[in-house]
Design a protein around this motif. Structure first.
Motif, PDB file in Angstrom:
ATOM      1  N   LEU A 194      -0.162   9.032  -8.321  1.00 32.50           N
ATOM      2  CA  LEU A 194      -1.215   8.243  -7.672  1.00 32.50           C
ATOM      3  C   LEU A 194      -1.434   6.920  -8.408  1.00 32.50           C
ATOM      4  N   ALA A 195      -1.340   6.970  -9.737  1.00 31.95           N
ATOM      5  CA  ALA A 195      -1.522   5.750 -10.529  1.00 31.95           C
ATOM      6  C   ALA A 195      -0.424   4.734 -10.218  1.00 31.95           C
ATOM      7  N   LEU A 196       0.817   5.191 -10.143  1.00 24.75           N
ATOM      8  CA  LEU A 196       1.928   4.269  -9.857  1.00 24.75           C
ATOM      9  C   LEU A 196       1.853   3.750  -8.427  1.00 24.75           C
ATOM     10  N   LEU A 197       1.407   4.587  -7.510  1.00 29.13           N
ATOM     11  CA  LEU A 197       1.176   4.093  -6.144  1.00 29.13           C
ATOM     12  C   LEU A 197       0.077   3.030  -6.144  1.00 29.13           C
ATOM     13  N   GLY A 198      -0.926   3.212  -7.007  1.00 30.35           N
ATOM     14  CA  GLY A 198      -1.978   2.217  -7.138  1.00 30.35           C
ATOM     15  C   GLY A 198      -1.447   0.901  -7.675  1.00 30.35           C
ATOM     16  N   VAL A 199      -0.506   0.977  -8.599  1.00 34.54           N
ATOM     17  CA  VAL A 199       0.127  -0.242  -9.140  1.00 34.54           C
ATOM     18  C   VAL A 199       0.805  -1.016  -8.007  1.00 34.54           C
ATOM     19  N   ALA A 200       1.608  -0.310  -7.223  1.00 34.07           N
ATOM     20  CA  ALA A 200       2.311  -0.963  -6.115  1.00 34.07           C
ATOM     21  C   ALA A 200       1.325  -1.502  -5.079  1.00 34.07           C
ATOM     22  N   GLY A 201       0.303  -0.713  -4.752  1.00 37.07           N
ATOM     23  CA  GLY A 201      -0.673  -1.155  -3.759  1.00 37.07           C
ATOM     24  C   GLY A 201      -1.465  -2.366  -4.218  1.00 37.07           C
ATOM     25  N   LEU A 202      -1.847  -2.377  -5.506  1.00 36.41           N
ATOM     26  CA  LEU A 202      -2.612  -3.513  -6.011  1.00 36.41           C
ATOM     27  C   LEU A 202      -1.757  -4.772  -6.065  1.00 36.41           C
ATOM     28  N   TRP A 203      -0.485  -4.611  -6.427  1.00 33.99           N
ATOM     29  CA  TRP A 203       0.416  -5.779  -6.448  1.00 33.99           C
ATOM     30  C   TRP A 203       0.536  -6.373  -5.047  1.00 33.99           C
ATOM     31  N   LEU A 204       0.722  -5.518  -4.056  1.00 33.89           N
ATOM     32  CA  LEU A 204       0.828  -6.016  -2.682  1.00 33.89           C
ATOM     33  C   LEU A 204      -0.479  -6.680  -2.242  1.00 33.89           C
ATOM     34  N   TYR A 205      -1.603  -6.073  -2.589  1.00 34.25           N
ATOM     35  CA  TYR A 205      -2.903  -6.617  -2.192  1.00 34.25           C
ATOM     36  C   TYR A 205      -3.149  -7.987  -2.810  1.00 34.25           C
ATOM     37  N   LEU A 206      -2.872  -8.117  -4.118  1.00 35.79           N
ATOM     38  CA  LEU A 206      -3.183  -9.364  -4.813  1.00 35.79           C
ATOM     39  C   LEU A 206      -2.222 -10.493  -4.470  1.00 35.79           C
ATOM     40  N   TYR A 207      -0.942 -10.164  -4.303  1.00 39.53           N
ATOM     41  CA  TYR A 207       0.071 -11.216  -4.205  1.00 39.53           C
ATOM     42  C   TYR A 207       0.733 -11.344  -2.843  1.00 39.53           C
ATOM     43  N   ARG A 208       0.415 -10.436  -1.927  1.00 31.37           N
ATOM     44  CA  ARG A 208       1.091 -10.494  -0.635  1.00 31.37           C
ATOM     45  C   ARG A 208       0.146 -10.408   0.550  1.00 31.37           C
ATOM     46  N   THR A 209      -1.159 -10.478   0.309  1.00 31.92           N
ATOM     47  CA  THR A 209      -2.096 -10.394   1.429  1.00 31.92           C
ATOM     48  C   THR A 209      -3.099 -11.543   1.377  1.00 31.92           C
ATOM     49  N   TYR A 210      -3.551 -11.938   2.533  1.00 31.60           N
ATOM     50  CA  TYR A 210      -4.573 -12.981   2.638  1.00 31.60           C
ATOM     51  C   TYR A 210      -5.883 -12.513   2.016  1.00 31.60           C
ATOM     52  N   ALA A 211      -6.216 -11.225   2.207  1.00 32.23           N
ATOM     53  CA  ALA A 211      -7.455 -10.683   1.664  1.00 32.23           C
ATOM     54  C   ALA A 211      -7.464 -10.741   0.148  1.00 32.23           C
ATOM     55  N   GLY A 212      -6.309 -10.453  -0.475  1.00 34.16           N
ATOM     56  CA  GLY A 212      -6.224 -10.521  -1.926  1.00 34.16           C
ATOM     57  C   GLY A 212      -6.390 -11.936  -2.438  1.00 34.16           C
ATOM     58  N   PHE A 213      -5.810 -12.891  -1.722  1.00 34.78           N
ATOM     59  CA  PHE A 213      -5.967 -14.298  -2.103  1.00 34.78           C
ATOM     60  C   PHE A 213      -7.431 -14.723  -1.981  1.00 34.78           C
ATOM     61  N   ALA A 214      -8.069 -14.333  -0.884  1.00 39.93           N
ATOM     62  CA  ALA A 214      -9.475 -14.677  -0.687  1.00 39.93           C
ATOM     63  C   ALA A 214     -10.354 -14.035  -1.752  1.00 39.93           C
ATOM     64  N   GLN A 215     -10.003 -12.813  -2.141  1.00 37.88           N
ATOM     65  CA  GLN A 215     -10.768 -12.104  -3.170  1.00 37.88           C
ATOM     66  C   GLN A 215     -10.764 -12.871  -4.491  1.00 37.88           C
ATOM     67  N   GLU A 216      -9.596 -13.313  -4.900  1.00 36.94           N
ATOM     68  CA  GLU A 216      -9.480 -14.011  -6.182  1.00 36.94           C
ATOM     69  C   GLU A 216     -10.143 -15.384  -6.126  1.00 36.94           C
ATOM     70  N   VAL A 217      -9.941 -16.125  -5.046  1.00 36.43           N
ATOM     71  CA  VAL A 217     -10.539 -17.453  -4.921  1.00 36.43           C
ATOM     72  C   VAL A 217     -12.062 -17.358  -4.903  1.00 36.43           C
ATOM     73  N   SER A 218     -12.596 -16.344  -4.237  1.00 37.71           N
ATOM     74  CA  SER A 218     -14.046 -16.186  -4.141  1.00 37.71           C
ATOM     75  C   SER A 218     -14.685 -15.994  -5.506  1.00 37.71           C
TER      76      SER A 218
END
Length: 366
Positions: free
Chosen positions: A203-227
């Motif tokens: 589950l932890a390694l799946l979380g690593v992959a999911g967080l990487w996709l969220y932060l670097y490959r999604t609009y929502a992740g980009f908006a999260q960091e900019v906000s």
């Protein structure tokens, strides 16, 4: 005199290499500590850096320790990248463990395997609810999330103590403050026989992959960091800083709660006053040593779990105090902050105004 001056262009190489330099400095200071305590520094370094990896069983124990650190640090990375300072992951971990333990106590001999997803879901929801208190107070009353989340850690500890000393205390436990041992059906499945490594690491390694996709490959992740990093720019772009606050804290709290559930339904197997193990605080160091990057956090969680295991071995084999683990953790964070300061700033000598006037007066006299 000396002052810090902002570097015009910080080194991109040292931005990534500074955690390694901080580790080397920590090891060097550790050697000095072993010598000062009258211990063989070679044996000291061996128990910290060789014993945890010298056999398949030792590697398994390393992964057991690294799993909660990795999961919590992933959630904290979302918060810190959003400029939201959640210092209360330990409390969210405890409340996740409590919620998961409450569901596990409902199981009996007839309960089916469906209880395991229910236990994990309860842990996630418990952690999210506790982090949600911080989000609510920050959102509605502009309360400082550092103080609120930190103080809630101690409230969570008191709730845990109340439950294991009171309503959930095992009547057949010889008056020890603990719940009964959870039914076998609630035990988190292990990956292999002869090892305590369970599906938590998956589950932890799946979380690593999911967080990487969220932060670097999604609009929502980009908006999260900019906000979090640039609220004015985020408002101009139409991003909601309020949404970023809630998302970051709920993700972080849910991750910490999941780690708590995996611990109490895995290696611990019951609720006791010793569920708080400091993982929530250590995960802050893990997140920063890993550069708030999902992949970097994997390596830093393994390093931090080495410190935990090494501290236990140093206590039993070398007669050193248990607090040595905290000393190494603190040294690593301090050295990392020092290295990062020198990456962003350079030390420059300058003359004070008084010295400059004195020098000018001497020149005029001549």
């Amino acid at each position: 005199m000396l002052k810090l001056e902002i570097r015009p262009q910080p080194s991109s190489f040292w931005s990534y290499a500074s955690p390694l330099l901080a580790l080397l400095i920590t090891v060097a200071i550790g050697v000095g500590l072993f010598i000062a305590l009258g211990k063989d520094p070679v044996k000291g370094l061996e128990v910290f850096f060789w014993e945890p990896i010298k056999s398949p069983y030792a590697l398994g124990e390393l992964l057991v320790k690294a799993t909660p650190l990795l999961i919590i640090a992933l959630g904290l990375a979302v918060c810190f990248r959003s400029n939201i300072w959640n210092i209360g992951a330990e409390g969210q971990y405890v409340m996740g463990a409590l919620a998961a333990g409450g569901v596990a106590l409902l199981a009996d001999k007839t309960t089916g395997p469906w209880i395991i997803p229910a236990v994990l879901a309860a842990g996630v929801l418990g952690g999210m609810a506790w982090a949600g208190l911080t989000a609510l107070l920050r959102d509605r009353f502009n309360a400082n999330e550092i103080l609120v989340s930190l103080m809630l850690v101690y409230v969570a500890d008191m709730v845990l103590n109340y439950m294991v000393f009171g309503p959930w205390k095992d009547p057949n436990g010889y008056n020890f403050p603990q719940t009964k041992t959870f039914e076998a059906v609630t035990q988190i499945p292990r990956l292999m026989a002869g090892s305590r490594v369970n599906i938590g690491i998956v589950l932890a390694l799946l979380g690593v992959a999911g967080l990487w996709l969220y932060l670097y490959r999604t609009y929502a992740g980009f908006a999260q960091e900019v906000s979090g990093q640039a609220p004015a720019a985020a408002r101009y772009a139409g991003f909601s800083s309020r949404r970023a606050l809630w998302v970051a804290l709920l993700i972080s709290g849910g991750a910490a709660g999941l780690a708590g559930a995996l611990e109490v339904a895995g290696p611990i197997g019951q609720l006791t006053p010793y569920v708080p193990a400091g993982y929530g605080f250590a995960a802050i160091i893990v997140a920063f040593v890993g550069r708030l990057h999902p992949v970097g956090v994997v390596f830093s969680s393994l390093l931090m779990s080495m410190f935990y295991i090494g501290g236990e071995l140093a206590q039993s084999r070398l007669g050193l105090p248990k607090s040595l683990t905290g000393v190494f953790q603190g040294l690593l964070l301090f050295n990392l902050l020092a290295c990062d300061t020198l990456i962003a700033y350079r030390i420059k000598a300058f003359k004070s105004r008084a010295a400059a006037l004195a020098t000018s007066a001497l020149k005029g006299a001549h």
